[in-house]
Design a protein around this motif. Structure first.
Motif, PDB file in Angstrom:
ATOM      1  N   PHE A  19      -3.386   2.074  -2.745  1.00 46.31           N
ATOM      2  CA  PHE A  19      -2.808   3.592  -2.414  1.00 46.31           C
ATOM      3  C   PHE A  19      -3.734   4.517  -1.584  1.00 46.31           C
ATOM      4  N   ALA A  20      -3.321   5.096  -0.976  1.00 43.90           N
ATOM      5  CA  ALA A  20      -4.140   6.236  -0.132  1.00 43.90           C
ATOM      6  C   ALA A  20      -4.441   7.243  -1.184  1.00 43.90           C
TER       7      ALA A  20
ATOM      8  N   ASN B 227      -5.851  -2.789  -7.122  1.00 40.67           N
ATOM      9  CA  ASN B 227      -6.800  -3.360  -6.665  1.00 40.67           C
ATOM     10  C   ASN B 227      -7.982  -2.673  -5.967  1.00 40.67           C
ATOM     11  N   TYR B 228      -7.798  -1.648  -5.373  1.00 37.31           N
ATOM     12  CA  TYR B 228      -8.603  -0.719  -4.821  1.00 37.31           C
ATOM     13  C   TYR B 228      -7.950   0.350  -4.176  1.00 37.31           C
TER      14      TYR B 228
ATOM     15  N   ASP C 286       0.768  -1.065  -0.035  1.00 36.12           N
ATOM     16  CA  ASP C 286      -0.028   0.079  -0.061  1.00 36.12           C
ATOM     17  C   ASP C 286       0.815   1.166   0.173  1.00 36.12           C
ATOM     18  N   ILE C 287       0.752   2.222  -1.120  1.00 37.34           N
ATOM     19  CA  ILE C 287       1.582   3.216  -1.190  1.00 37.34           C
ATOM     20  C   ILE C 287       0.627   4.399  -0.364  1.00 37.34           C
ATOM     21  N   ASP C 288       1.365   5.015   0.433  1.00 36.45           N
ATOM     22  CA  ASP C 288       0.696   6.266   1.103  1.00 36.45           C
ATOM     23  C   ASP C 288       1.547   7.613   0.988  1.00 36.45           C
ATOM     24  N   TRP C 289       2.083   7.975  -0.241  1.00 38.49           N
ATOM     25  CA  TRP C 289       2.800   9.048  -0.649  1.00 38.49           C
ATOM     26  C   TRP C 289       1.867  10.247  -0.641  1.00 38.49           C
ATOM     27  N   GLU C 290       1.884  10.978   0.406  1.00 44.09           N
ATOM     28  CA  GLU C 290       0.860  11.936   0.383  1.00 44.09           C
ATOM     29  C   GLU C 290       1.513  13.408   0.476  1.00 44.09           C
TER      30      GLU C 290
END
Length: 361
Positions: free
Chosen positions: A183-184, A210-211, A140-144
């Motif tokens: 991802f976020a 996927n989502y 899960d990528i949470d690059w914010e």
């Protein structure tokens, strides 16, 4: 409430973007973010997925070296052991743009790593090796966020959004079809800036994931509502976010609605958020009034000395959102984050009930 949902159905139909996915109703996702800090663990029988938060990149002078878990590995092992209690549980590793480990520093982060084809390949290969080592189910990528510099991380609006897509493409090619990739997601699509773009190109990334964990919280602070379904008083709301993704062609079953386990007061200052477990304790404080209800926003809020203090989610609003999720055919919900709940896991239970309830009864 059913009248409200009928209006929502009509709105999506007019936009030409509504599609029900009733066949997926028995496969709803209940995703808990579990952080490296805190003592609480999710109940493995009240979630379908866990995202462990976080791992961080080690980038030195613009060159990607490796990544490491934040905090102690023992915490990560405890989370992974939950699979023994629920073999169907899926666990993914979330990556943050921030740096917290004492042996690391900001050296370019995602912005620098994603700008290089070689570094993207190395990062993806490291992710695959880590998944295999720990029997993880995905990344899960949470690059914010691309094109923005929050928390002191590097950014390059000229290329970050494009490179984000290339990074997700590389991750999918390396991980293959059997690992989860998510991802976020911000509540808006990519936006133009004076120097380029910011946020994620949702349509470009869609084929590889996927989502999407849509961050339908922190959409405003007091006196607005941070996670309203619909609110004319707030900067943005859940309805606007879902409509944005739907108009871009994102299938409803790929969207997870975000639920905050905290009250949002402000975005700066001494008190910015109040965890739900703190709310429970503050209910005895005569200066506060909690569980006040806004009918339009369908969310609770709190007053402090008679003035609006902030909004949050409670079992009542989570139940409303559960019915909304099912009515639209969304893939499920996520919550940030489990350690902010009270000792009875009141909000976690509410999320699980919202996902598993049969609304046709």
């Amino acid at each position: 409430m059913k009248y409200l949902f009928s209006i929502i159905f009509l709105l999506f139909s007019i936009l030409g973007s509504f599609k029900a996915y009733a066949a997926n109703d028995n496969k709803k996702i209940c995703l808990a973010y579990c952080t490296y800090y805190g003592n609480m663990l999710p109940d493995p029988n009240m979630v379908t997925r866990i995202n462990y938060a976080f791992a961080e990149l080690y980038v030195v002078d613009g060159v990607y070296q490796t990544f490491k878990l934040q905090g102690n590995e023992s915490r990560f092992r405890e989370v992974m052991a939950l699979k023994q209690k629920n073999p169907d549980l899926k666990i993914c590793l979330s990556f943050t743009h921030t740096v917290s480990n004492s042996d690391n520093r900001q050296g370019g982060g995602f912005s620098k790593m994603a700008a290089s084809p070689e570094m993207r390949k190395q990062f993806a290969a490291d992710c695959l090796a880590f998944c295999k080592k720990w029997n993880l189910d995905g990344i899960d990528i949470d690059w914010e966020f691309p094109g923005l510099s929050w928390s002191g991380h590097a950014s390059n609006p000229a290329v970050d959004t494009k490179n984000y897509t290339l990074l997700m493409k590389q991750l999918r090619e390396t991980l293959g079809p059997d690992y989860i990739l998510s991802f976020a997601g911000y509540v808006m699509d990519m936006q133009n800036t004076d120097n380029g773009k910011k946020y994620v190109d949702i349509q470009a990334v869609l084929p590889y994931v996927n989502y999407v964990n849509i961050m339908t919280y922190d959409m405003d602070s007091a006196p607005g509502f941070q996670s309203a379904i619909i609110s004319s008083k707030s900067y943005y709301d859940c309805m606007s976010a879902i409509r944005t993704y739907a108009k871009l062609g994102v299938p409803f079953e790929k969207m997870l609605l975000g639920i905050p386990f905290y009250l949002r007061h402000s975005f700066d200052g001494i008190t910015t958020v109040v965890d739900y477990k703190q709310i429970v304790k503050l209910k005895s404080n005569p200066n506060f009034e909690f569980d006040l209800w806004d009918e339009e926003a369908r969310t609770p809020y709190a007053n402090y000395k008679g003035q609006f203090y902030g909004s949050y989610d409670n079992p009542r609003s989570i139940a409303v959102k559960g019915e909304w999720i099912h009515s639209l055919g969304l893939g499920g919900l996520l919550y940030w984050e489990n350690s902010e709940d009270d000792a009875e896991m009141t909000l976690a239970k509410a999320c699980w009930e919202a996902i598993t309830k049969n609304y046709d009864e």
